[in-house]
Every structure is written in structure tokens, then in C-alpha cells.
Design a protein around this motif. Structure first.
Motif, PDB file in Angstrom:
ATOM      1  N   GLN A 196      10.330  16.549  12.147  1.00  0.00           N
ATOM      2  CA  GLN A 196      11.086  16.379  10.894  1.00  0.00           C
ATOM      3  C   GLN A 196      10.269  15.648   9.829  1.00  0.00           C
ATOM      4  N   LEU A 197       9.212  14.918  10.227  1.00  0.00           N
ATOM      5  CA  LEU A 197       8.359  14.290   9.211  1.00  0.00           C
ATOM      6  C   LEU A 197       7.631  15.371   8.419  1.00  0.00           C
TER       7      LEU A 197
ATOM      8  N   ALA B 116       8.289  18.540   8.341  1.00  0.00           N
ATOM      9  CA  ALA B 116       9.282  19.430   7.716  1.00  0.00           C
ATOM     10  C   ALA B 116       9.784  18.827   6.406  1.00  0.00           C
ATOM     11  N   GLY B 117      10.020  17.508   6.420  1.00  0.00           N
ATOM     12  CA  GLY B 117      10.513  16.816   5.230  1.00  0.00           C
ATOM     13  C   GLY B 117       9.449  16.708   4.149  1.00  0.00           C
ATOM     14  N   ILE B 118       8.182  16.512   4.568  1.00  0.00           N
ATOM     15  CA  ILE B 118       7.075  16.450   3.601  1.00  0.00           C
ATOM     16  C   ILE B 118       6.950  17.788   2.878  1.00  0.00           C
TER      17      ILE B 118
ATOM     18  N   PHE C  89      14.156   7.439   2.454  1.00  0.00           N
ATOM     19  CA  PHE C  89      13.859   8.757   3.031  1.00  0.00           C
ATOM     20  C   PHE C  89      12.894   9.533   2.131  1.00  0.00           C
TER      21      PHE C  89
ATOM     22  N   THR D 131       9.025  10.763   3.128  1.00  0.00           N
ATOM     23  CA  THR D 131       8.607  12.168   3.119  1.00  0.00           C
ATOM     24  C   THR D 131       7.699  12.475   1.909  1.00  0.00           C
TER      25      THR D 131
ATOM     26  N   THR E 119      15.860  17.278   2.882  1.00  0.00           N
ATOM     27  CA  THR E 119      16.244  17.223   4.305  1.00  0.00           C
ATOM     28  C   THR E 119      16.937  15.899   4.654  1.00  0.00           C
TER      29      THR E 119
END
Lengths: 137, 149
Positions: A59-60, A62-64, B25, B29, B55
Motif C-alpha cells: 500500500q505504500l 500503491a499510495g505513492i 497520510f 505517500t 487511497t
């Protein structure tokens, strides 16, 4: 709302490089997202799982990649985003974010662009994605 | 041996979209758009409060129990990987939103592997609704359990 970004099939998004990622980056995301799986912060646990060091949570990256996309298109214009996890990311990795508009469809109200995206380490994608974004065509 | 779990509710979360967490968050990110940190930028973009990063609902992880999920699904944690995750947005999340997310099994199937053994693909869907009951974002994740004999 901000106007949608202008886009055409074949457009490439401006590439961005992130990193080298650090253990601190991984820990920061753990705290932000609430992922306390020891695989992401405990060296001994990671070694027993077969990794040289703790690895980033999918998720890191994916979020980036999602955030880089929304920096370009505006988060209010994002309709769909789907990621596939291809490889583990470790501290020290540099990720190159890239994307391309592969199709544009009109639905009478607005134009929607389909994009393919990737976060890559060298020439190897660690995450690939597709997205649907409202644009001006 | 195991039956399909389609329809099973695996967990439920409730949380508010808070400004501090949105900023945290977004920073975690590497997001740069000031609409995630600056109320004036959000207002200039046409919104009454700061917007969350795409996300952001991942923060539901603070309320979830990975071990309990694995037990409920009847899978072996060391053989499970997340294959893909998909988000579908009706609108952006804003500070002040109160969300409820119910996570359900929407797919559960076995596939034969190329080198013998088989794998199980479990698809989970979380529909996040606001206080008016409208869907804001839907998250769908596919878990792969490998090496089932």
C-alpha cells in the motif's frame, strides 16, 4: 471544482522519481495507515520470512503512485484506480513513476481517460496500475 | 474441503476523516497537491474542507485485525499475498466525512497452478458510505493463497 486536465491519447505524464526509500519512510506509512505487520519494521522477522531487510507494504507504493497521479489530474477527477503488486520494495530502492493515456471515451457529460501506470525499480515494475480519470480532451 | 465464503461479512469499520490524519497520510505517500494540507487551496478548488489523498481509506487498517481476518477466511497467513487492489470513487473524501465500511467476500474460487497444487483467490469488497448512506468509495482487494494441496 478545478477544471479537468487536458489530455490526449499517447500523452505521457511527467515522470517522477521517489527515493531512495528509507526504513523511516516505511515506518511513517505504517503509522499513517495502521499496518503494523512486523514484516515491515522487524529485521529478524523479515529475515525469517526470507527477506534481507524489512520490506515496504504494497500500500505504500500503491499510495505513492496514486498520489502522483492525483497531483497531475486532481483527486476530485479520479474515478477508478487499480494496482497490481509485482515485486517487493526494500529500503534503498528508487522508484520511477510513469504513466500514459491509452484511451479516451466520451459519455455525453465529460471525457474519461484510461491510463496505464507503473512504479519501477530500474526497468522492473514493482507496481503496475490502470486508472480512469475525468479530463478535457 | 472449504466451502465458498461469498456473502460473508469479514469486518466493519467506522472512522472520521480527520485533518491531521489526512496530512499524515498525504506526507507518507509523497503527495504534493496542497488541497490535502491547506484549507485555502481546498477552498480554491471548490471544496469546503481539505481533501484526502486517493487511497486514504487504507487508514481503516488501524481498526482492522489481520489475524482475525485470516482466521475467518480459513487461509494460512504465510501463503497469502495481496494480488491487486481497486478503488472506485463517487467523490473525493473530505475532512469531516464520517465513513462506515463493511467488508464482504464477493469472490472465492480455486484455480489449478501451473506446477501442480492449486491456489485460492478471495476477493473482498468494502463499500464506504457517508452519514447520508451514499457510497463514497468502494475498495476491492484480491488475496491469493498459494500452494494448496
Amino acid at each position: 471544482m478545478r477544471p479537468p486536465v487536458t489530455a490526449a491519447v499517447g500523452d505521457h505524464l511527467p515522470v517522477r522519481e521517489i527515493g531512495p526509500l528509507t526504513q523511516t519512510d516505511i515506518v511513517r506509512f505504517a503509522g499513517a495507515g495502521g499496518d503494523f505487520n512486523p514484516l515491515h519494521h522487524d529485521p529478524e522477522f523479515a529475515r525469517e520470512a526470507g527477506f534481507a531487510t524489512p520490506i515496504a507494504m504494497g500500500q505504500l507504493q500503491a499510495g505513492i503512485l496514486a498520489g502522483w497521479l492525483s497531483d497531475w489530474c486532481g483527486v476530485e477527477h479520479l474515478r477508478e484506480y487499480e494496482v497490481r503488486f509485482m515485486a517487493a520494495v526494500l529500503p534503498g530502492d528508487v522508484l520511477e513513476l510513469s504513466g500514459e493515456v491509452v484511451a479516451i471515451t466520451e459519455n455525453g457529460v465529460h471525457s474519461e481517460a484510461q491510463l496505464t501506470l507503473a512504479a519501477s525499480r530500474g526497468s522492473d515494475p514493482v507496481v503496475t496500475a490502470r486508472a480512469t480519470v475525468i479530463v478535457r480532451s | 474441503m472449504s466451502e465458498s465464503l461469498v456473502g460473508l461479512v469479514v469486518d466493519e469499520v467506522e472512522f472520521e476523516v480527520e485533518r491531521g490524519k489526512v496530512g499524515e497520510f498525504a506526507k507518507a505517500t509523497f503527495v504534493r497537491d496542497p488541497v490535502h494540507t491547506d484549507a485555502n487551496a481546498a477552498r480554491d478548488a471548490g471544496f469546503g474542507s481539505v481533501l484526502a489523498a486517493p487511497t486514504h481509506v487504507v487508514v481503516a487498517g488501524h481498526q482492522r485485525d489481520q489475524r482475525a481476518l485470516v482466521d475467518r477466511l480459513g487461509v494460512a497467513l504465510e501463503r497469502v499475498v495481496v494480488g491487486s487492489v481497486k478503488w472506485r470513487y463517487a467523490r473525493p473524501l473530505q475532512v469531516g466525512d464520517a465513513l462506515r465500511g463493511v467488508r464482504r467476500v464477493v469472490g472465492d474460487e480455486r484455480r489449478e497452478g501451473k506446477r501442480g497444487g492449486s491456489m485460492r483467490l478471495i476477493t473482498l469488497e468494502t463499500e464506504y458510505t457517508d452519514v447520508l448512506g451514499g457510497t463514497v468509495v468502494t475498495q476491492r482487494e484480491t488475496l491469493i493463497e498459494k500452494g494448496i494441496q
